[in-house]
Structures are given as structure tokens and as C-alpha cells.
Design a protein around this motif. Structure first.
Motif, PDB file in Angstrom:
ATOM      1  N   LYS A   1       0.832  -1.208   0.000  1.00 65.70           N
ATOM      2  CA  LYS A   1       0.000   0.000   0.000  1.00 65.70           C
ATOM      3  C   LYS A   1       0.861   1.250   0.000  1.00 65.70           C
ATOM      4  N   ALA A   2       1.909   1.255   0.823  1.00 61.76           N
ATOM      5  CA  ALA A   2       2.785   2.427   0.903  1.00 61.76           C
ATOM      6  C   ALA A   2       3.508   2.660  -0.419  1.00 61.76           C
ATOM      7  N   VAL A   3       3.995   1.587  -1.035  1.00 63.65           N
ATOM      8  CA  VAL A   3       4.702   1.727  -2.308  1.00 63.65           C
ATOM      9  C   VAL A   3       3.753   2.209  -3.396  1.00 63.65           C
ATOM     10  N   GLN A   4       2.527   1.714  -3.407  1.00 67.78           N
ATOM     11  CA  GLN A   4       1.559   2.164  -4.403  1.00 67.78           C
ATOM     12  C   GLN A   4       1.217   3.647  -4.221  1.00 67.78           C
ATOM     13  N   GLU A   5       1.044   4.088  -2.987  1.00 73.97           N
ATOM     14  CA  GLU A   5       0.760   5.499  -2.735  1.00 73.97           C
ATOM     15  C   GLU A   5       1.925   6.367  -3.195  1.00 73.97           C
ATOM     16  N   ALA A   6       3.147   5.925  -2.888  1.00 75.54           N
ATOM     17  CA  ALA A   6       4.323   6.676  -3.328  1.00 75.54           C
ATOM     18  C   ALA A   6       4.415   6.693  -4.848  1.00 75.54           C
ATOM     19  N   ALA A   7       4.093   5.567  -5.485  1.00 74.58           N
ATOM     20  CA  ALA A   7       4.159   5.499  -6.948  1.00 74.58           C
ATOM     21  C   ALA A   7       3.172   6.463  -7.596  1.00 74.58           C
ATOM     22  N   ARG A   8       1.962   6.582  -7.036  1.00 70.02           N
ATOM     23  CA  ARG A   8       0.983   7.536  -7.575  1.00 70.02           C
ATOM     24  C   ARG A   8       1.532   8.966  -7.513  1.00 70.02           C
ATOM     25  N   ASP A   9       2.101   9.310  -6.374  1.00 67.78           N
ATOM     26  CA  ASP A   9       2.595  10.672  -6.209  1.00 67.78           C
ATOM     27  C   ASP A   9       3.842  10.918  -7.059  1.00 67.78           C
ATOM     28  N   ALA A  10       4.687   9.910  -7.186  1.00 67.94           N
ATOM     29  CA  ALA A  10       5.888  10.056  -8.008  1.00 67.94           C
ATOM     30  C   ALA A  10       5.516  10.314  -9.460  1.00 67.94           C
ATOM     31  N   ARG A  11       4.420   9.715  -9.917  1.00 65.50           N
ATOM     32  CA  ARG A  11       3.995   9.940 -11.299  1.00 65.50           C
ATOM     33  C   ARG A  11       3.622  11.396 -11.539  1.00 65.50           C
ATOM     34  N   GLU A  12       3.199  12.083 -10.503  1.00 62.38           N
ATOM     35  CA  GLU A  12       2.928  13.518 -10.643  1.00 62.38           C
ATOM     36  C   GLU A  12       4.207  14.281 -10.965  1.00 62.38           C
ATOM     37  N   ASP A  13       5.343  13.720 -10.593  1.00 60.00           N
ATOM     38  CA  ASP A  13       6.636  14.330 -10.895  1.00 60.00           C
ATOM     39  C   ASP A  13       7.306  13.688 -12.105  1.00 60.00           C
ATOM     40  N   GLY A  14       6.542  12.858 -12.841  1.00 63.68           N
ATOM     41  CA  GLY A  14       7.085  12.229 -14.037  1.00 63.68           C
ATOM     42  C   GLY A  14       7.986  11.044 -13.764  1.00 63.68           C
ATOM     43  N   ILE A  15       7.859  10.449 -12.583  1.00 63.86           N
ATOM     44  CA  ILE A  15       8.702   9.315 -12.195  1.00 63.86           C
ATOM     45  C   ILE A  15       7.866   8.039 -12.187  1.00 63.86           C
ATOM     46  N   GLU A  16       8.358   6.999 -12.836  1.00 65.19           N
ATOM     47  CA  GLU A  16       7.672   5.716 -12.913  1.00 65.19           C
ATOM     48  C   GLU A  16       8.412   4.676 -12.083  1.00 65.19           C
ATOM     49  N   PHE A  17       7.724   4.065 -11.121  1.00 62.89           N
ATOM     50  CA  PHE A  17       8.317   3.007 -10.301  1.00 62.89           C
ATOM     51  C   PHE A  17       8.254   1.675 -11.041  1.00 62.89           C
ATOM     52  N   ARG A  18       9.320   0.894 -10.922  1.00 66.48           N
ATOM     53  CA  ARG A  18       9.348  -0.485 -11.374  1.00 66.48           C
ATOM     54  C   ARG A  18       9.829  -1.361 -10.221  1.00 66.48           C
ATOM     55  N   VAL A  19       9.219  -2.524 -10.080  1.00 63.32           N
ATOM     56  CA  VAL A  19       9.630  -3.465  -9.048  1.00 63.32           C
ATOM     57  C   VAL A  19      10.674  -4.403  -9.655  1.00 63.32           C
ATOM     58  N   THR A  20      11.927  -4.250  -9.235  1.00 64.15           N
ATOM     59  CA  THR A  20      12.997  -5.100  -9.759  1.00 64.15           C
ATOM     60  C   THR A  20      13.150  -6.385  -8.964  1.00 64.15           C
ATOM     61  N   SER A  21      12.674  -6.395  -7.738  1.00 68.62           N
ATOM     62  CA  SER A  21      12.602  -7.610  -6.924  1.00 68.62           C
ATOM     63  C   SER A  21      11.648  -7.332  -5.777  1.00 68.62           C
ATOM     64  N   GLY A  22      10.845  -8.317  -5.440  1.00 74.12           N
ATOM     65  CA  GLY A  22       9.899  -8.148  -4.339  1.00 74.12           C
ATOM     66  C   GLY A  22       9.862  -9.409  -3.498  1.00 74.12           C
ATOM     67  N   TRP A  23       8.665  -9.995  -3.352  1.00 75.56           N
ATOM     68  CA  TRP A  23       8.556 -11.261  -2.637  1.00 75.56           C
ATOM     69  C   TRP A  23       9.340 -12.330  -3.383  1.00 75.56           C
ATOM     70  N   ARG A  24      10.024 -13.192  -2.602  1.00 75.92           N
ATOM     71  CA  ARG A  24      10.744 -14.319  -3.170  1.00 75.92           C
ATOM     72  C   ARG A  24      10.348 -15.596  -2.437  1.00 75.92           C
ATOM     73  N   SER A  25      10.285 -16.684  -3.140  1.00 73.73           N
ATOM     74  CA  SER A  25      10.058 -17.973  -2.500  1.00 73.73           C
ATOM     75  C   SER A  25      11.309 -18.376  -1.729  1.00 73.73           C
ATOM     76  N   ARG A  26      11.145 -19.271  -0.765  1.00 69.94           N
ATOM     77  CA  ARG A  26      12.289 -19.784  -0.013  1.00 69.94           C
ATOM     78  C   ARG A  26      13.271 -20.494  -0.941  1.00 69.94           C
ATOM     79  N   GLU A  27      12.730 -21.211  -1.915  1.00 72.61           N
ATOM     80  CA  GLU A  27      13.583 -21.941  -2.847  1.00 72.61           C
ATOM     81  C   GLU A  27      14.441 -20.985  -3.674  1.00 72.61           C
ATOM     82  N   HIS A  28      13.811 -19.909  -4.124  1.00 73.33           N
ATOM     83  CA  HIS A  28      14.564 -18.917  -4.901  1.00 73.33           C
ATOM     84  C   HIS A  28      15.635 -18.260  -4.050  1.00 73.33           C
ATOM     85  N   GLN A  29      15.296 -17.918  -2.816  1.00 76.46           N
ATOM     86  CA  GLN A  29      16.279 -17.304  -1.933  1.00 76.46           C
ATOM     87  C   GLN A  29      17.454 -18.245  -1.667  1.00 76.46           C
ATOM     88  N   GLN A  30      17.166 -19.533  -1.508  1.00 77.63           N
ATOM     89  CA  GLN A  30      18.248 -20.498  -1.284  1.00 77.63           C
ATOM     90  C   GLN A  30      19.139 -20.604  -2.510  1.00 77.63           C
TER      91      GLN A  30
END
Length: 213
Positions: free
Chosen positions: A100-129
Motif C-alpha cells: 500500500k505504501a509503495v503504491q501510494e508513493a508510486a501515484r505521487d511520483a507519477r505527478e513528478d514524471g517518475i515511474e516506479f518499477r519493481v525489480t525484486s519483491g517477494w521471493r520464494s524460499r527456494e529462490h532465496q536459497q
């Protein structure tokens, strides 16, 4: 569910922000174009982050981000999603408060012409290992690898409490404004790694020097 209109309801935080930072128009449009070009040019940027990246552990422990094989982190192949692309597990399985916080920040950043991209977020345990195993091979020992990659039990990505944001202009915007949403940069050497570490409008803790710090 994919949010197709993230700008429909701007957060109350946006109203409190400085009018100068919210100016739109031709200048903002140009920034959007440049940001898009930058996103294409830096699509492989996570690979360059491997030597300094950090995957924050529980509390504020050590760790770091070593880039994942394409698709292994439940991200779409060939593109980086926005914080509204919740159909992808890397986004949709983030902690609800963090998302929710990231989405709110992303909305406001777009007002300044900035686009958020998620380069990594939730990971499975297997992926982390897998990331940890790759780091051990890369750095030569488990002790050295732990400076860069945490275990599945301690990784904030596995618990959904950490998100990596790109490109660089989005990171810079979030470093300057993130505390308005409770989002904080965790490491000085990781401008892309954010966690929900304070209340909106609160003070973020000082970033650690690096994952070992």
C-alpha cells in the motif's frame, strides 16, 4: 488484480507535498520519456548490483540482493512490473502495508514524471536459497556470501517485507520522499532496497553502511 488506473485516487499525502514538487506539464512529460528510455537501457542493471547488493534480513541484519535468473523471482519475463501489477507473485505477495505504501508513493511520483518499477519483491524460499548457493560459489565461502545474501529464514524478501525499486530516478525520488509513506532506504550501498520502517511522516532510521553493518 492489476490496477489499471493507479492515478484515479491520489493519496492524501500528495496534497501535503510541496506544490513545486508536483508541477506537471511539458517538463514532466519529458522526464517520463527519459525515464522510459533509462528503463530500457538499464534492464540488465541488477546484474551489476551483485557485488554491492543487500537483502535485508529480519530486524536489521545482514544480507543482500544477488540478481535472480530471469523469471525465478516470480516476475514477468522481459519486463519489470509496476507496484500495481499484483497478478505477479513478486508484487502481489508483498506485505499488505508495504505494498500500500509503495503504491501510494508510486501515484505521487507519477505527478513528478517518475515511474516506479519493481525489480525484486517477494521471493520464494527456494529462490532465496538458490541465490545464497550462487553467492557461495561466487564469493568462495558461506561467510563471505552472507555479506550479500541472507538465508531464507532471515530474508525480508521471503517474508514480503522488502522491495527493490528501479530505475535510478525512482530510487532517488523515494530516498527523498519515502518517509512521507513510512518507506526507508535500508543500506547506503543499496539505493533500491526499501522497507516499511516508520509511520507515514515519521523519521527513518539511519541507513546501515552495508549489509554487514
Amino acid at each position: 488484480m492489476h490496477d489499471h488506473d493507479p492515478l484515479a485516487n491520489r493519496s492524501a499525502t500528495a496534497v501535503r507535498r510541496s506544490p513545486a514538487r508536483m508541477a506537471a506539464g511539458a517538463g514532466a512529460a519529458l522526464v517520463v520519456v527519459l525515464a522510459a528510455v533509462w528503463g530500457v537501457a538499464t534492464r540488465d542493471e541488477p546484474a551489476a548490483r551483485a557485488t554491492t547488493a543487500g537483502d535485508h534480513g529480519s530486524g536489521r541484519g545482514e544480507a543482500a540482493d544477488v540478481p535472480a535468473p530471469q523469471g525465478a523471482a516470480d516476475l514477468p519475463e522481459g519486463r519489470e512490473p509496476t507496484p500495481f501489477d499484483t497478478q505477479y507473485p513478486a508484487v502481489g505477495r508483498l506485505d499488505k502495508g508495504l505494498l500500500k505504501a509503495v503504491q501510494e508513493a508510486a501515484r505521487d511520483a507519477r505527478e513528478d514524471g517518475i515511474e516506479f518499477r519493481v525489480t525484486s519483491g517477494w521471493r520464494s524460499r527456494e529462490h532465496q536459497q538458490r541465490l545464497l548457493n550462487e553467492a557461495v560459489r561466487r564469493y568462495g565461502s558461506a561467510e563471505e556470501a552472507r555479506r550479500f545474501v541472507n538465508t531464507p529464514d532471515k530474508s525480508a524478501h521471503v517474508s514480503g517485507r522488502a522491495v527493490d525499486i528501479g530505475p535510478t530516478d525512482a530510487d532517488d525520488w523515494l530516498i527523498r520522499h519515502g518517509d512521507d509513506y513510512g518507506l526507508c532506504q535500508v543500506y547506503n550501498n543499496e539505493m533500491w532496497h526499501f522497507e516499511l520502517l516508520t509511520a507515514p511522516g515519521g523519521a527513518c532510521p539511519a541507513p546501515l553502511t552495508d549489509a554487514a553493518g
